[in-house]
Design a protein around this motif. Structure first.
Motif, PDB file in Angstrom:
ATOM      1  N   ASP A 102      -5.148  -7.417  -9.011  1.00  0.00           N
ATOM      2  CA  ASP A 102      -4.488  -8.046  -7.868  1.00  0.00           C
ATOM      3  C   ASP A 102      -5.187  -9.358  -7.557  1.00  0.00           C
ATOM      4  O   ASP A 102      -6.265  -9.361  -6.961  1.00  0.00           O
ATOM      5  N   TRP A 160       6.862  -4.134 -12.251  1.00  0.00           N
ATOM      6  CA  TRP A 160       7.385  -5.470 -11.989  1.00  0.00           C
ATOM      7  C   TRP A 160       8.821  -5.564 -12.480  1.00  0.00           C
ATOM      8  O   TRP A 160       9.165  -5.005 -13.520  1.00  0.00           O
ATOM      9  N   ALA A 164       9.101  -9.743  -9.290  1.00  0.00           N
ATOM     10  CA  ALA A 164       8.610  -9.139  -8.042  1.00  0.00           C
ATOM     11  C   ALA A 164       7.930  -7.802  -8.342  1.00  0.00           C
ATOM     12  O   ALA A 164       8.279  -7.113  -9.301  1.00  0.00           O
ATOM     13  N   ARG A 165       6.971  -7.454  -7.500  1.00  0.00           N
ATOM     14  CA  ARG A 165       6.221  -6.199  -7.672  1.00  0.00           C
ATOM     15  C   ARG A 165       6.798  -5.122  -6.753  1.00  0.00           C
ATOM     16  O   ARG A 165       7.021  -5.346  -5.567  1.00  0.00           O
ATOM     17  N   TYR A 166       6.991  -3.945  -7.331  1.00  0.00           N
ATOM     18  CA  TYR A 166       7.517  -2.804  -6.592  1.00  0.00           C
ATOM     19  C   TYR A 166       6.613  -1.593  -6.823  1.00  0.00           C
ATOM     20  O   TYR A 166       5.794  -1.576  -7.747  1.00  0.00           O
ATOM     21  N   THR A 184       8.621  -2.255  -1.660  1.00  0.00           N
ATOM     22  CA  THR A 184       8.302  -3.614  -2.100  1.00  0.00           C
ATOM     23  C   THR A 184       6.834  -3.851  -1.805  1.00  0.00           C
ATOM     24  O   THR A 184       6.306  -3.411  -0.781  1.00  0.00           O
ATOM     25  N   VAL A 185       6.151  -4.562  -2.729  1.00  0.00           N
ATOM     26  CA  VAL A 185       4.698  -4.733  -2.610  1.00  0.00           C
ATOM     27  C   VAL A 185       4.359  -6.208  -2.824  1.00  0.00           C
ATOM     28  O   VAL A 185       3.831  -6.599  -3.864  1.00  0.00           O
ATOM     29  N   GLU A 186       4.681  -7.030  -1.843  1.00  0.00           N
ATOM     30  CA  GLU A 186       4.243  -8.434  -1.903  1.00  0.00           C
ATOM     31  C   GLU A 186       2.742  -8.523  -1.664  1.00  0.00           C
ATOM     32  O   GLU A 186       2.057  -9.367  -2.237  1.00  0.00           O
ATOM     33  N   ASP A 187       2.237  -7.648  -0.812  1.00  0.00           N
ATOM     34  CA  ASP A 187       0.819  -7.583  -0.471  1.00  0.00           C
ATOM     35  C   ASP A 187       0.340  -6.168  -0.784  1.00  0.00           C
ATOM     36  O   ASP A 187       0.879  -5.195  -0.246  1.00  0.00           O
ATOM     37  N   TRP A 191       2.462  -2.029   1.951  1.00  0.00           N
ATOM     38  CA  TRP A 191       3.670  -1.694   1.210  1.00  0.00           C
ATOM     39  C   TRP A 191       4.834  -1.492   2.172  1.00  0.00           C
ATOM     40  O   TRP A 191       4.691  -0.829   3.212  1.00  0.00           O
ATOM     41  N   LYS A 192       6.007  -2.035   1.827  1.00  0.00           N
ATOM     42  CA  LYS A 192       7.186  -1.930   2.676  1.00  0.00           C
ATOM     43  C   LYS A 192       8.130  -0.867   2.107  1.00  0.00           C
ATOM     44  O   LYS A 192       8.655  -1.001   1.005  1.00  0.00           O
ATOM     45  N   GLN A 194      11.357   1.114   1.356  1.00  0.00           N
ATOM     46  CA  GLN A 194      12.766   0.733   1.239  1.00  0.00           C
ATOM     47  C   GLN A 194      13.711   1.930   1.223  1.00  0.00           C
ATOM     48  O   GLN A 194      14.925   1.743   1.189  1.00  0.00           O
TER      49      GLN A 194
END
Length: 493
Positions: A102, A160, A164-166, A184-187, A191-192, A194
């Motif tokens: 990361d 990926w 985008a990373r998931y 979704t894993v922007e950071d 983790w968000k 969905q």
């Protein structure tokens, strides 16, 4: 380990006092291991972590053990990587998860459980450049979803898609369905969620991956023999009351991944599936995606490791009792690394080519196992195989076209443990593996003390455990027309 000194895990195994201890599949000399975790290729080394209890041969107080290799052949054992933190979100165990780079920092995302019987959360830890030392500050990146339909969550996995990373996690639902959750894993620290992404109610999943919880979910892109690629989703099929028996084993779905036209989130559509291993001693595999075809401009590459546990014996094979396991002081072994691909639309699993480096002296080359066979130190129609061996079997046109004097039908292969003191009597044969072999077909068999891996070209593998008793030897029997090459295994310089 009691200090930071590294040593070659395979060299240590060669002196292990238990004759059933595998020598060519790295693991600590003592303690319980199960699921492979955090498989990664970072800074030029392959890293394989695993569920680990160094204190006994039983499943308790799970930590992360760690071995690494530059070549998938010579392995070094490292100190424990992750341990339960008193009062932390992982105080009841550091369970299955992954390791990724990361922003250049090795980062673990794993299931942490605060108390036994409690829900898991995704816990983050950061590692040193060599992945040997880790900082655990108890940071939680994802908690249990608030959806009351979701009753169990575990085993994060990252992938990926379209830049985008998931992440996905396996789950169980209140209505009895197994499910997959999407994030979704922007950071990596946040983790968000969905929502529920797929369930076992899907008509393709219902046939190929039935379960109450989909454990250890994997999603990777693999090359297809047609020249393209497809996405493979793999699950360990958990049922209540499994207790490490895992009767449903591991299944997979093959399908496509495309963006939803409204949300842009990936949508997986399964088209087929099947069993990911044909043995009863294979569970909780983890796959590392080394390259994506869509982003690298070449064929995607994915490697798999699985867990083979000890047990009381399955499908008529003799096993070990819990008392025998306790006396031995160790339990569990990981498979060889395996390459995934699709052949004619079906999953194909083969040993990573690097493991052929273990091939040592030839015991039999081109032995034709027929009535007039070249026989090596065994009964007519058979070859005695060393306790640590590689076997390559090639099918051929049966010269008799019927049934051999041993009652083995044309094309059949049998690997058995036979008492050398009592000869070749059927009463003293423990059949470990048997199967058909068509003309021109190949089987590659690896025997490592008590672990047997069988690879059939263009198909999935078969993973088995078997424990030779005193005075028993491995024996391979084939029908007319087949040939076998046999090598001892040896650690290369």
């Amino acid at each position: 380990m009691t200090d930071l000194a590294l040593f070659d895990s395979l060299l240590s195994a060669s002196t292990h006092p238990d004759p059933a201890f595998p020598r060519f599949h790295p693991r600590p000399a003592q303690g319980w291991i199960n699921d492979p975790n955090g498989i990664s290729h970072i800074n030029g080394r392959y890293h394989v972590f695993f569920q680990y209890n160094p204190e006994s041969a039983r499943h308790s107080q799970i930590q992360w053990g760690h071995v690494s290799s530059a070549d998938l052949v010579h392995w070094e054992e490292h100190p424990v990587a992750l341990s339960p933190q008193a009062g932390g979100p992982d105080s009841a165990g550091c369970w299955t998860g992954v390791v990724t780079s990361d922003g250049g920092v090795p980062t673990a995302a794993y299931s942490g459980v605060r108390d036994h019987g409690g829900h898991s959360q995704v816990v983050i830890a950061r590692g040193s450049a060599d992945l040997v030392t880790w900082e655990q500050d108890g940071h939680v990146a994802a908690s249990m979803p608030s959806d009351p339909l979701v009753t169990a969550v575990r085993d994060p996995f990252l992938f990926w898609f379209d830049g985008a990373r998931y992440a996905i996690q396996g789950a169980g639902l209140a209505d009895g369905r197994a499910a997959l959750l999407l994030y979704t894993v922007e950071d990596m620290n946040d983790w968000k969620y969905q929502g529920i992404w797929l369930t076992s109610a899907d008509p393709v999943a219902a046939v190929h991956t039935p379960a109450e919880i989909w454990e250890c979910p994997q999603l990777v892109e693999v090359p297809d023999s047609s020249g393209g690629s497809a996405w493979v989703m793999m699950f360990s099929l958990w049922l209540s009351g499994d207790d490490h028996e895992h009767a449903n084993g591991v299944g997979h779905l093959i399908g496509s991944l495309s963006p939803d036209p409204t949300s842009g989130l990936p949508v997986f559509v399964p088209s087929s599936g099947g069993k990911s291993d044909l043995g009863r001693d294979f569970y909780a595999p983890q796959i590392v995606q080394l390259s994506y075809g869509s982003s690298s401009g070449s064929s995607p590459v994915a490697l798999l490791w699985g867990w083979a546990n000890e047990g009381p014996g399955r499908d008529g094979r003799r096993g070990r009792t819990q008392e025998e396991i306790d006396d031995a002081g160790w339990a569990g072994v990981l498979t060889h690394p395996r390459v995934l691909s699709l052949v004619d639309g079906a999953l194909a699993v083969s040993p990573a080519p690097e493991v052929l480096a273990y091939r040592g002296a030839a015991v039999a080359v081109g032995a034709a196992l027929a009535a007039d066979a070249v026989v090596v130190a065994g009964a007519a129609g058979s070859v005695v195989v060393p306790a640590f061996a590689e076997v390559l079997v090639r099918g051929g046109a049966a010269s008799s076209g019927g049934v051999s004097s041993r009652g083995v039908s044309s094309g059949d292969v049998e690997l058995a443990l036979v008492s050398s003191a009592d000869g070749d009597s059927d009463d003293n044969r423990q059949v470990v593996y048997s199967g058909s072999l068509a003309s021109g077909e190949e089987l590659r068999i690896f025997i490592d003390a008590s672990l047997v891996e069988v690879y059939r070209t263009g198909s999935v593998a078969t993973t088995l455990r078997a424990y030779p008793a005193a005075g028993e030897e491995w024996q391979l029997t084939l029908h007319d027309g087949a040939t076998a090459d046999v090598w001892e295994l040896a650690l290369p310089e």
